[in-house]
Write an enzyme that holds these catalytic residues in place. Structure first.
Site, PDB file in Angstrom:
ATOM      1  N   ASP A 186      33.796  13.018  -5.391  1.00 46.72           N
ATOM      2  CA  ASP A 186      34.831  12.715  -4.397  1.00 46.72           C
ATOM      3  C   ASP A 186      34.217  12.560  -2.996  1.00 46.72           C
ATOM      4  O   ASP A 186      34.873  12.784  -1.984  1.00 46.72           O
ATOM      5  CB  ASP A 186      35.921  13.796  -4.405  1.00 46.72           C
ATOM      6  CG  ASP A 186      35.359  15.170  -4.083  1.00 46.72           C
ATOM      7  OD1 ASP A 186      34.117  15.288  -3.939  1.00 46.72           O
ATOM      8  OD2 ASP A 186      36.152  16.119  -3.964  1.00 46.72           O
TER       9      ASP A 186
ATOM     10  N   HIS B 270      11.906  -4.535   1.220  1.00 40.59           N
ATOM     11  CA  HIS B 270      13.044  -3.649   1.505  1.00 40.59           C
ATOM     12  C   HIS B 270      12.853  -2.283   0.862  1.00 40.59           C
ATOM     13  O   HIS B 270      13.763  -1.734   0.243  1.00 40.59           O
ATOM     14  CB  HIS B 270      14.366  -4.306   1.079  1.00 40.59           C
ATOM     15  CG  HIS B 270      14.806  -5.368   2.038  1.00 40.59           C
ATOM     16  ND1 HIS B 270      15.835  -6.246   1.793  1.00 40.59           N
ATOM     17  CD2 HIS B 270      14.345  -5.717   3.268  1.00 40.59           C
ATOM     18  CE1 HIS B 270      15.984  -7.068   2.826  1.00 40.59           C
ATOM     19  NE2 HIS B 270      15.086  -6.766   3.737  1.00 40.59           N
TER      20      HIS B 270
ATOM     21  N   ASP C  66      10.675   0.057   9.853  1.00 37.22           N
ATOM     22  CA  ASP C  66      11.696  -0.933  10.228  1.00 37.22           C
ATOM     23  C   ASP C  66      13.004  -0.172  10.366  1.00 37.22           C
ATOM     24  O   ASP C  66      13.583   0.261   9.362  1.00 37.22           O
ATOM     25  CB  ASP C  66      11.782  -2.013   9.134  1.00 37.22           C
ATOM     26  CG  ASP C  66      12.750  -3.142   9.478  1.00 37.22           C
ATOM     27  OD1 ASP C  66      13.528  -2.999  10.443  1.00 37.22           O
ATOM     28  OD2 ASP C  66      12.726  -4.169   8.762  1.00 37.22           O
TER      29      ASP C  66
ATOM     30  N   ASP D 217      17.082  -4.093  15.718  1.00 33.86           N
ATOM     31  CA  ASP D 217      16.357  -4.307  14.457  1.00 33.86           C
ATOM     32  C   ASP D 217      14.882  -4.458  14.828  1.00 33.86           C
ATOM     33  O   ASP D 217      14.462  -5.513  15.299  1.00 33.86           O
ATOM     34  CB  ASP D 217      16.906  -5.559  13.762  1.00 33.86           C
ATOM     35  CG  ASP D 217      16.249  -5.793  12.405  1.00 33.86           C
ATOM     36  OD1 ASP D 217      15.485  -4.923  11.952  1.00 33.86           O
ATOM     37  OD2 ASP D 217      16.515  -6.859  11.807  1.00 33.86           O
TER      38      ASP D 217
ATOM     39  N   HIS E   2       9.334 -14.417   3.623  1.00 34.35           N
ATOM     40  CA  HIS E   2      10.689 -14.343   4.191  1.00 34.35           C
ATOM     41  C   HIS E   2      10.797 -15.196   5.440  1.00 34.35           C
ATOM     42  O   HIS E   2       9.802 -15.703   5.958  1.00 34.35           O
ATOM     43  CB  HIS E   2      11.098 -12.888   4.458  1.00 34.35           C
ATOM     44  CG  HIS E   2      10.204 -12.141   5.416  1.00 34.35           C
ATOM     45  ND1 HIS E   2      10.247 -12.321   6.772  1.00 34.35           N
ATOM     46  CD2 HIS E   2       9.245 -11.202   5.203  1.00 34.35           C
ATOM     47  CE1 HIS E   2       9.374 -11.506   7.353  1.00 34.35           C
ATOM     48  NE2 HIS E   2       8.736 -10.829   6.419  1.00 34.35           N
TER      49      HIS E   2
ATOM     50  N   HIS F 245      16.718 -13.911  12.065  1.00 38.99           N
ATOM     51  CA  HIS F 245      18.144 -13.957  11.724  1.00 38.99           C
ATOM     52  C   HIS F 245      18.893 -13.603  12.993  1.00 38.99           C
ATOM     53  O   HIS F 245      18.330 -13.021  13.916  1.00 38.99           O
ATOM     54  CB  HIS F 245      18.484 -13.002  10.567  1.00 38.99           C
ATOM     55  CG  HIS F 245      18.009 -11.590  10.771  1.00 38.99           C
ATOM     56  ND1 HIS F 245      18.674 -10.678  11.558  1.00 38.99           N
ATOM     57  CD2 HIS F 245      16.917 -10.933  10.305  1.00 38.99           C
ATOM     58  CE1 HIS F 245      18.010  -9.524  11.549  1.00 38.99           C
ATOM     59  NE2 HIS F 245      16.929  -9.655  10.813  1.00 38.99           N
TER      60      HIS F 245
ATOM     61  N   HIS G 127      22.153  -8.599   9.925  1.00 35.68           N
ATOM     62  CA  HIS G 127      22.011 -10.030   9.623  1.00 35.68           C
ATOM     63  C   HIS G 127      23.327 -10.645  10.076  1.00 35.68           C
ATOM     64  O   HIS G 127      24.275 -10.769   9.303  1.00 35.68           O
ATOM     65  CB  HIS G 127      21.753 -10.253   8.121  1.00 35.68           C
ATOM     66  CG  HIS G 127      20.441  -9.658   7.692  1.00 35.68           C
ATOM     67  ND1 HIS G 127      20.128  -9.378   6.397  1.00 35.68           N
ATOM     68  CD2 HIS G 127      19.344  -9.293   8.419  1.00 35.68           C
ATOM     69  CE1 HIS G 127      18.901  -8.858   6.332  1.00 35.68           C
ATOM     70  NE2 HIS G 127      18.409  -8.797   7.549  1.00 35.68           N
TER      71      HIS G 127
ATOM     72  N   GLU H 165      10.319 -11.854  13.463  1.00 37.04           N
ATOM     73  CA  GLU H 165       9.724 -10.818  12.627  1.00 37.04           C
ATOM     74  C   GLU H 165       8.756 -11.347  11.571  1.00 37.04           C
ATOM     75  O   GLU H 165       8.978 -11.170  10.374  1.00 37.04           O
ATOM     76  CB  GLU H 165      10.819 -10.000  11.955  1.00 37.04           C
ATOM     77  CG  GLU H 165      11.898 -10.809  11.243  1.00 37.04           C
ATOM     78  CD  GLU H 165      12.912  -9.895  10.541  1.00 37.04           C
ATOM     79  OE1 GLU H 165      12.490  -9.053   9.751  1.00 37.04           O
ATOM     80  OE2 GLU H 165      14.117 -10.050  10.800  1.00 37.04           O
TER      81      GLU H 165
ATOM     82  N   TYR I  30       1.875  -9.815   3.827  1.00 41.49           N
ATOM     83  CA  TYR I  30       1.994  -8.799   2.782  1.00 41.49           C
ATOM     84  C   TYR I  30       1.033  -9.162   1.656  1.00 41.49           C
ATOM     85  O   TYR I  30       1.209 -10.195   1.000  1.00 41.49           O
ATOM     86  CB  TYR I  30       3.437  -8.745   2.257  1.00 41.49           C
ATOM     87  CG  TYR I  30       4.448  -8.697   3.377  1.00 41.49           C
ATOM     88  CD1 TYR I  30       4.833  -7.487   3.955  1.00 41.49           C
ATOM     89  CD2 TYR I  30       4.993  -9.887   3.902  1.00 41.49           C
ATOM     90  CE1 TYR I  30       5.740  -7.461   5.002  1.00 41.49           C
ATOM     91  CE2 TYR I  30       5.904  -9.862   4.949  1.00 41.49           C
ATOM     92  CZ  TYR I  30       6.270  -8.650   5.504  1.00 41.49           C
ATOM     93  OH  TYR I  30       7.158  -8.615   6.544  1.00 41.49           O
TER      94      TYR I  30
ATOM     95  N   ARG J  15       4.329  -5.999   9.463  1.00 42.09           N
ATOM     96  CA  ARG J  15       5.400  -6.808  10.065  1.00 42.09           C
ATOM     97  C   ARG J  15       5.597  -6.303  11.485  1.00 42.09           C
ATOM     98  O   ARG J  15       5.471  -5.097  11.740  1.00 42.09           O
ATOM     99  CB  ARG J  15       6.707  -6.678   9.264  1.00 42.09           C
ATOM    100  CG  ARG J  15       7.869  -7.454   9.884  1.00 42.09           C
ATOM    101  CD  ARG J  15       9.080  -7.650   8.942  1.00 42.09           C
ATOM    102  NE  ARG J  15       9.764  -6.432   8.572  1.00 42.09           N
ATOM    103  CZ  ARG J  15       9.687  -5.844   7.395  1.00 42.09           C
ATOM    104  NH1 ARG J  15       8.921  -6.379   6.440  1.00 42.09           N
ATOM    105  NH2 ARG J  15      10.345  -4.729   7.134  1.00 42.09           N
TER     106      ARG J  15
ATOM    107  N   GLU K 123       8.475  -6.815  14.547  1.00 43.51           N
ATOM    108  CA  GLU K 123       9.818  -7.395  14.738  1.00 43.51           C
ATOM    109  C   GLU K 123      10.402  -6.980  16.077  1.00 43.51           C
ATOM    110  O   GLU K 123      10.469  -5.789  16.401  1.00 43.51           O
ATOM    111  CB  GLU K 123      10.744  -6.908  13.610  1.00 43.51           C
ATOM    112  CG  GLU K 123      12.191  -7.361  13.768  1.00 43.51           C
ATOM    113  CD  GLU K 123      13.065  -7.019  12.570  1.00 43.51           C
ATOM    114  OE1 GLU K 123      12.769  -6.027  11.862  1.00 43.51           O
ATOM    115  OE2 GLU K 123      14.051  -7.748  12.346  1.00 43.51           O
TER     116      GLU K 123
HETATM  117  N1  GLY Z   1      15.781  -4.680   8.728  1.00 45.86           N
HETATM  118  C1  GLY Z   1      16.101  -5.827   7.972  1.00 45.86           C
HETATM  119  C2  GLY Z   1      15.488  -7.010   8.570  1.00 45.86           C
HETATM  120  O1  GLY Z   1      14.559  -6.903   9.316  1.00 45.86           O
HETATM  121  O2  GLY Z   1      15.953  -8.097   8.393  1.00 45.86           O
HETATM  122 MN    MN Z   2      15.328  -8.238  10.864  1.00 41.04          MN
HETATM  123 MN    MN Z   3      14.121  -5.190  10.446  1.00 41.01          MN
END
Ligand code: GLY
Ligand code: MN
Ligand code: MN
Length: 450
Positions: A35, A239, A256, A267, A346, A350, A357, A386, A390, A408, A410
């Site tokens: 619950d 992710h 991140d 972000d 990627h 965004h 996003h 970003e 990798y 990365r 960002e």
């Molecule tokens: N934290 C998700 C991205 O960087 O898009």
């Molecule tokens: Mn991002």
């Molecule tokens: Mn991010």
């Protein structure tokens, strides 16, 4: 009266003619287990238009309908329920505190919507997110059609509200930019604290705790998305959210994370050496990503496009991939054949705002996805930049010293007439500054040793 919210609703209503009904539901509670609910957070569209922080509510806008342009459906006041789960505005609060011209109980939504539909031509809401809500609206819209003797036809146009609403969210107003700036500032300090606290042997979970402690203690409301704290080759999982490995000596740590202020999220990603010194191969990969990021940020200018920003990053990264011995061949051909995607899989950007996003892909009703991404960047848009590299640990084609490295970087960028405004610029990212930050005494958090 919150004039910012009034103005947003007016701007949205300008898209519609009298005789339209615009519907935006609030977020529900979502069951986690047993619950126990997931932490509740308001729906971004609903918040953008109402600033009303309760679940099980619905906004209805009826442009041109005297006395009923702005209607809120809300939960009833209920002394017992409020003792258990918190305060409610109720019908009176919806009108007095939130400026609704009319308020109804949420359980009367279908009946009242059917009434409003009697002399309406168009109904707009964001379709396809919640099947139960879609059916509820359609039932109300169709109620009179099933009774032809009443000679009421009801609306004959159903419109996807995202086409009108999301472009408004794409261009940030001063209040939204202020919230994003504050989220960026807290987030930058939280990343610094993680760097300070880090040393080999710490658990990724301790670093996550430090990050999120500074988010909340610094004035943020919650995380904007699940924090990623990925050490060593966990950083090659885009992710990764397990966040429970001991950080090995000699590893890089990719973090991140971003906090929300007024439901607007930062972000930010930073990658740093756990022991405070980049190894030579780590530094080479880091420098490659940093060069791509700086070049891509410089492309965040009025008149350039979302596509351009990605293309600049891809070009720079592909050049570096060849220099690092990851790819072999001619740069343009490697880009054309998508060979770079093996190490950079990627997008570069965004939109950013109430959602990490964020909405905004929809500029207008007629463009294809490709055309939308080719539209010029304009002042008030906020996007992330970003790039990353990798290199899988089992990639036998990659030079051995590079295997298992993930980097990365960002930042969040506001487009202005004067060029890119990096909202997250306070967060260190030059290699020397990062090395100087790691392993300093933590400023806000103590390691817990039981
Ligand atoms: N934290 C998700 C991205 O960087 O898009
Ligand atoms: Mn991002
Ligand atoms: Mn991010």
């Amino acid at each position: 009266m919150n004039t910012v919210l009034v103005e947003r609703r007016q701007r949205l209503m300008h898209f519609f003619s009298p005789g339209s009904i615009v519907i935006v539901p609030a977020a529900h509670h979502a069951l986690r287990n047993g619950d126990v609910d997931h932490p509740w957070r308001q729906d971004s569209d609903f918040w953008f238009l109402t600033g009303f922080d309760e679940p099980d509510s619905i906004l209805v806008l009826c442009p041109g309908r005297g006395g009923e342009e702005f209607i809120l459906f809300v939960r009833p006041r209920d002394r017992e329920a409020e003792t258990w789960t918190g305060r409610r505005a109720g019908l009176e609060g919806a009108v007095v505190a939130h400026g609704a011209e009319k308020a109804f109980l949420i359980q009367d939504f279908e009946k009242e919507l059917a009434r409003l539909c009697e002399d309406a031509q168009e109904v707009a809401w964001v379709f396809g997110r919640d099947a139960a809500f879609d059916s509820l609206v359609l039932r109300a819209v169709r109620r009179h059609r099933t009774q032809p003797k009443l000679r009421i036809n009801g609306p004959d146009r159903l419109t996807d509200l995202s086409l009108a609403l999301w472009p408004l969210r794409l261009f940030k107003q001063p209040e939204e930019i202020a919230a994003l700036r504050q989220a960026a500032e807290i987030t930058a300090e939280a990343h610094h604290e993680v760097m300070r606290l880090c040393q080999p042997g710490r658990n990724e979970s301790q670093l996550q705790a430090a990050l999120e402690y500074v988010f909340l203690a610094g004035g943020g409301e919650r995380v904007g998305y699940g924090s990623i704290v990925a050490s060593a080759d966990n950083a090659t999982i885009l992710h990764y959210t397990e966040n429970r490995m001991l950080v090995p000596d000699g590893a890089l740590v990719l973090v991140d994370g971003g906090c929300e202020v007024d439901l607007h999220t930062a972000d930010v990603t930073r990658t740093f050496p756990a022991n405070g010194r980049f190894s030579e191969p780590q530094r080479a990969v880091y420098d490659a990503v940093l060069a791509a990021q700086l070049a891509a940020i410089d492309a965040c200018r009025v008149g350039r496009t979302f596509h351009d920003v990605h293309d600049v990053a891809v070009h720079s990264l592909t050049q570096s991939m060849v220099q690092l011995g990851l790819l072999h061949g001619e740069i343009d051909a490697l880009i054309k054949e998508n060979a770079f995607k093996k190490y950079y899989m990627h997008g570069t950007s965004h939109w950013l705002g109430l959602d990490v996003h964020d909405v905004g892909g929809v500029h207008d009703l007629t463009s294809t996805e490709a055309q939308k991404a080719s539209k010029p960047l304009m002042p008030g848009m906020v996007l992330t930049v970003e790039p990353g590299l990798y290199i899988a640990i089992d990639d036998l084609d990659a030079p051995e010293t590079l295997r298992g490295i993930g980097v990365r970087i960002e930042d969040d960028v506001l487009i202005t007439d004067d060029g890119p405004d990096v909202l997250t610029r306070a967060c260190v990212k030059l290699p020397d500054a990062i090395e100087a930050m790691v392993g300093n005494p933590p400023r806000w958090v103590k390691p817990v040793v039981l």
